[in-house]
Structure formats: structure tokens, C-alpha cells
Design a protein around this motif. Structure first.
Motif, short mmCIF file in Angstrom:
data_model
loop_
_atom_site.label_atom_id
_atom_site.label_comp_id
_atom_site.label_asym_id
_atom_site.label_seq_id
_atom_site.Cartn_x
_atom_site.Cartn_y
_atom_site.Cartn_z
N SER A 1 0.81 -1.22 0.00
CA SER A 1 0.00 0.00 0.00
C SER A 1 0.84 1.27 0.00
CB SER A 1 -0.92 0.01 1.24
OG SER A 1 -0.15 0.00 2.43
N GLY A 2 2.16 1.14 0.10
CA GLY A 2 3.04 2.29 0.09
C GLY A 2 3.15 3.01 1.42
N ALA A 3 2.73 2.35 2.51
CA ALA A 3 2.83 2.97 3.84
C ALA A 3 4.22 2.70 4.41
CB ALA A 3 1.74 2.41 4.75
N TRP A 4 5.20 3.39 3.86
CA TRP A 4 6.59 3.15 4.23
C TRP A 4 6.87 3.50 5.69
CZ3 TRP A 4 8.79 7.52 6.11
CH2 TRP A 4 8.22 8.74 5.73
N TRP A 5 6.10 4.44 6.26
CA TRP A 5 6.35 4.89 7.62
C TRP A 5 6.03 3.81 8.66
CZ3 TRP A 5 2.66 6.81 4.28
CH2 TRP A 5 1.32 6.46 4.55
N VAL A 6 5.39 2.72 8.26
CA VAL A 6 5.04 1.67 9.21
C VAL A 6 6.23 0.73 9.46
CG1 VAL A 6 3.48 -0.25 9.69
CG2 VAL A 6 2.63 1.78 8.52
N PHE A 7 6.98 0.41 8.40
CA PHE A 7 8.06 -0.57 8.55
C PHE A 7 9.45 0.05 8.53
CE2 PHE A 7 6.86 -0.36 4.07
CZ PHE A 7 8.07 -0.13 3.45
N VAL A 8 9.61 1.24 7.99
CA VAL A 8 10.95 1.85 7.93
C VAL A 8 11.52 2.17 9.32
CG1 VAL A 8 12.19 3.93 7.22
CG2 VAL A 8 10.79 2.70 5.57
N PRO A 9 10.75 2.74 10.27
CA PRO A 9 11.34 3.07 11.58
C PRO A 9 11.95 1.87 12.31
CG PRO A 9 9.27 4.22 11.30
CD PRO A 9 9.37 3.26 10.17
N SER A 10 11.24 0.75 12.36
CA SER A 10 11.77 -0.42 13.07
C SER A 10 13.00 -0.98 12.36
CB SER A 10 10.69 -1.50 13.18
OG SER A 10 9.62 -1.06 13.99
N GLY A 11 12.94 -1.05 11.04
CA GLY A 11 14.12 -1.52 10.30
C GLY A 11 15.31 -0.60 10.45
N ALA A 12 15.05 0.72 10.45
CA ALA A 12 16.15 1.68 10.63
C ALA A 12 16.73 1.58 12.03
CB ALA A 12 15.64 3.10 10.37
N CYS A 13 15.90 1.33 13.03
CA CYS A 13 16.41 1.19 14.41
C CYS A 13 17.33 -0.02 14.53
CB CYS A 13 15.24 1.07 15.38
SG CYS A 13 14.33 2.60 15.64
N ILE A 14 16.95 -1.14 13.94
CA ILE A 14 17.80 -2.32 13.97
C ILE A 14 19.14 -2.03 13.30
CG2 ILE A 14 18.04 -4.71 13.16
CD1 ILE A 14 14.99 -4.95 13.35
N ALA A 15 19.09 -1.36 12.16
CA ALA A 15 20.32 -1.03 11.43
C ALA A 15 21.20 -0.06 12.23
CB ALA A 15 19.98 -0.44 10.07
N LEU A 16 20.60 0.93 12.87
CA LEU A 16 21.38 1.92 13.62
C LEU A 16 22.03 1.30 14.86
CD1 LEU A 16 19.14 5.11 13.41
CD2 LEU A 16 21.39 4.76 12.39
N VAL A 17 21.30 0.43 15.56
CA VAL A 17 21.90 -0.24 16.72
C VAL A 17 23.05 -1.13 16.29
CG1 VAL A 17 21.46 -1.92 18.55
CG2 VAL A 17 19.82 -0.11 18.12
N ALA A 18 22.87 -1.86 15.19
CA ALA A 18 23.96 -2.69 14.68
C ALA A 18 25.15 -1.83 14.27
CB ALA A 18 23.46 -3.51 13.49
N LEU A 19 24.89 -0.68 13.66
CA LEU A 19 25.97 0.24 13.28
C LEU A 19 26.70 0.75 14.52
CD1 LEU A 19 27.51 2.02 11.25
CD2 LEU A 19 25.66 3.70 11.47
N ALA A 20 25.96 1.13 15.55
CA ALA A 20 26.57 1.65 16.77
C ALA A 20 27.47 0.60 17.42
CB ALA A 20 25.49 2.09 17.75
N LEU A 21 26.99 -0.63 17.53
CA LEU A 21 27.79 -1.69 18.13
C LEU A 21 29.00 -2.03 17.26
CD1 LEU A 21 24.89 -3.98 19.39
CD2 LEU A 21 26.42 -2.59 20.79
N ALA A 22 28.83 -1.97 15.94
CA ALA A 22 29.96 -2.23 15.05
C ALA A 22 31.02 -1.15 15.17
CB ALA A 22 29.47 -2.33 13.60
N LEU A 23 30.62 0.10 15.35
CA LEU A 23 31.58 1.18 15.53
C LEU A 23 32.35 1.01 16.84
CD1 LEU A 23 29.52 4.31 14.35
CD2 LEU A 23 31.46 3.26 13.19
N VAL A 24 31.65 0.65 17.90
CA VAL A 24 32.34 0.39 19.17
C VAL A 24 33.28 -0.79 19.04
CG1 VAL A 24 32.00 -0.23 21.59
CG2 VAL A 24 30.45 1.40 20.50
N ASN A 25 32.84 -1.83 18.34
CA ASN A 25 33.68 -3.00 18.13
C ASN A 25 34.94 -2.65 17.35
OD1 ASN A 25 34.63 -5.61 17.95
ND2 ASN A 25 33.06 -6.32 16.54
N TYR A 26 34.79 -1.85 16.31
CA TYR A 26 35.95 -1.45 15.52
C TYR A 26 36.89 -0.58 16.34
CZ TYR A 26 38.74 0.13 11.56
OH TYR A 26 39.79 0.39 10.71
N ALA A 27 36.32 0.27 17.19
CA ALA A 27 37.17 1.12 18.04
C ALA A 27 37.96 0.30 19.04
CB ALA A 27 36.29 2.14 18.77
#
Length: 307
Positions: free
Chosen positions: A233-259
């Protein structure tokens, strides 16, 4: 570690999500699955992330979903790492029969495809957060155990370990007081990797419908978005926030891991800026201070004396 920009960025992102999870009941009191408006409303001033097809506030669901997802990720990641540490140290230090049996058990869990095992265990066990945590621990400890065993075997042959054995220290003290502190960076990297894997695996299990649909998490948000046809239906605002949160948390932990790797491994450290030819040397800079005599002035005074 805080001097590293990667670590600082990762910690800031992670602290934002932790604060969101802790403050979700205060900012969004009540049941986040409560219907508050018309269904499929786009983002607006009243609903910053819009509403679902049922009329639930997406921002409230996303904030409350952080509580379950982060809790499962940190608990399952910490438990998997702890089991991996114990198995890896015991296999490396005990050796012989114990090492053979534990290595065989580790290889069995590594050879079994993780996703089918996750699906089978989640399908036959009672649904709930506890079940998801147990399933993730069962399927997530083997990788850490293999890496830590290899590292412990290399440390076991060091002189300080031999000296501890000669002095009659207990095996448990040698493993956890002599060997384990020298593997801190690897344990930290394994912990962060397990947390990332646990958050992603939980979202995958719940997206397939094998989780508890009555709980609110980023995985169940994606599951209900798929069931309601948000993508079609094109309601991107329903699934994008949760997917973006998962990606951002993974990015944050990966940055700490690399550091962490960057600090503990000299080869990964950022080299210091080389001094250019025009930069004054410390001796020259000190000599140009107030009341100092420059090289030219000293030479000139010498020549004047010679005359």
C-alpha cells in the motif's frame, strides 16, 4: 577509547536507544498497541511517524519495541559470550579428552544451519521473550567458543602461565585470572558481535511469525506491517522506523567493536600526522621565545667577538 570518533559516535547512538527504551513508558504511557487514530495516516504533527493500518501510533510502537529488542539482544549476547568463554577456556586449558569432547560439541553446533535450527526451536517451544532468549543462546555460543579456544591455546604456552602452574595455583584461577584478562579485547568483540546477531535473529524469528505477537518489539512491528500489506500500500512509515532502528543499533555496536580493535591492535591505529618541513621543531620553537637568542644572533655575536 572515548578519544576515538568511531567509539564516541557508536556510544552516543547506543545511549540514545537505551534512553528511548527506558523512557518509553513515561513518554508513551499505556498500551502502545491501543488504537489512537484512523488507520494508515502518514506522518504529521499529531503522529510524527504516522499510524498503522489498525490506527496505532508508529512512534509509540517503535519506542516500546526498543525495550524488548535491546533486552533480548543484550541478555542473549551476554549469555552466549559467557558460555563461549567458559567452554573455550576449559577446552584450551584442560586439553586431551575434555578438549576433544568440547571441540566436537562446538563443531556440531557450528555445522548445523542456524536459521533452520532457530525456526525449529522457536516453533516447538512456547512463544515468549524467554523462549527467544533461550533459542538465541543455544544457537549463538559456538562461534565465540571456537575463537576464544584458539586464543586461549596460544596464551596457555606463555611463561607467566607456566609460572602460575609451577607455583601451584588452582586451574580455575589460572583460567580466569591469568589467561582471561589477556583476551579482553577478543571477549569484548565477541560480546558486541553476539548482541548484534541476537537483535537481528530475534527480528528474523518474529518477522516469520514464530514470536509472541502480543509483545511489542521491532520484529513484531515488521511482522504486523507485512501482514497489513504496508509495503504493497506504500505505507513506508510503518516498517521503515523499526528496520532503521535495527540497522542503527547494529551500526553503533559495530563502531564500538571497531574502536576496540583499533585501540588493542597497533596495526589498526590511525597514524599521527606527520610534521611538515615548515613546522618549527621543538628546539626552534623553544628558542624563539621571549628573551631567547636565535641561531643567527648567536652566530653574529660570535663573529663580532672574533673581530
Amino acid at each position: 577509547m572515548l578519544r576515538s570518533r568511531k567509539a564516541l559516535a557508536g556510544l552516543v547512538i547506543l545511549l540514545v536507544f537505551v534512553a528511548t527504551a527506558l523512557l518509553a513508558p513515561v513518554v508513551f504511557p499505556g498500551d502502545p498497541m491501543h488504537i489512537t487514530a484512523t488507520g494508515s495516516l502518514p506522518p504529521s504533527a499529531e503522529h510524527l511517524l504516522g499510524t498503522t493500518a489498525k490506527g496505532q501510533d508508529v512512534l509509540a510502537l517503535t519506542a516500546w519495541g526498543a525495550r524488548s529488542s535491546l533486552l533480548v539482544g543484550f541478555v542473549a549476547g551476554a549469555a552466549s559470550t559467557l558460555i563461549g568463554v567458559v567452554v573455550g577456556l576449559l577446552a584450551a586449558y584442560a586439553g586431551r579428552t575434555t578438549d576433544s569432547l568440547l571441540s566436537l560439541l562446538t563443531n556440531v553446533f557450528l555445522l548445523i544451519p542456524s536459521l533452520p535450527l532457530l525456526v525449529i526451536l522457536a516453533a516447538f517451544l512456547p512463544s515468549g521473550i524467554g523462549t527467544v532468549v533461550v533459542v538465541l543462546i543455544i544457537t549463538g555460543w559456538a562461534g565465540s567458543a571456537r575463537v576464544l579456544r584458539s586464543q586461549a591455546l596460544s596464551i596457555r604456552g606463555k611463561d607467566f602461565v607456566a609460572a602460575a602452574v609451577v607455583t601451584g595455583e588452582r586451574p580455575s584461577r589460572i583460567m580466569f585470572r591469568e589467561i582471561l584478562p589477556n583476551m579482553a579485547s577478543i571477549v569484548m568483540s565477541g560480546l558486541l558481535a553476539c548482541i548484534i546477531g541476537a537483535i537481528g535473529a530475534q527480528a528474523g524469528i518474529e518477522f516469520l511469525g514464530l514470536g509472541d505477537g502480543s509483545t511489542v518489539s521491532w520484529g513484531t512491528n515488521l511482522y504486523w506491517a507485512s501482514n497489513d500489506g504496508a509495503l504493497l500500500s506504500g505505507a513506508w512509515w510503518v516498517f521503515v522506523p523499526s528496520g532503521a532502528c535495527i540497522a542503527l543499533v547494529a551500526l553503533a555496536l559495530a563502531l564500538v567493536n571497531y574502536a576496540v580493535d583499533e585501540i588493542t591492535n597497533p596495526r589498526l591505529r590511525t597514524p599521527a600526522r606527520r610534521r611538515s618541513a615548515t613546522d618549527p621543531t621543538p628546539v626552534t620553537a623553544a628558542a624563539t621565545g621571549p628573551g631567547a637568542v636565535t641561531e643567527t644572533g648567536a652566530a653574529g655575536s660570535t663573529k663580532g667577538t672574533a673581530r
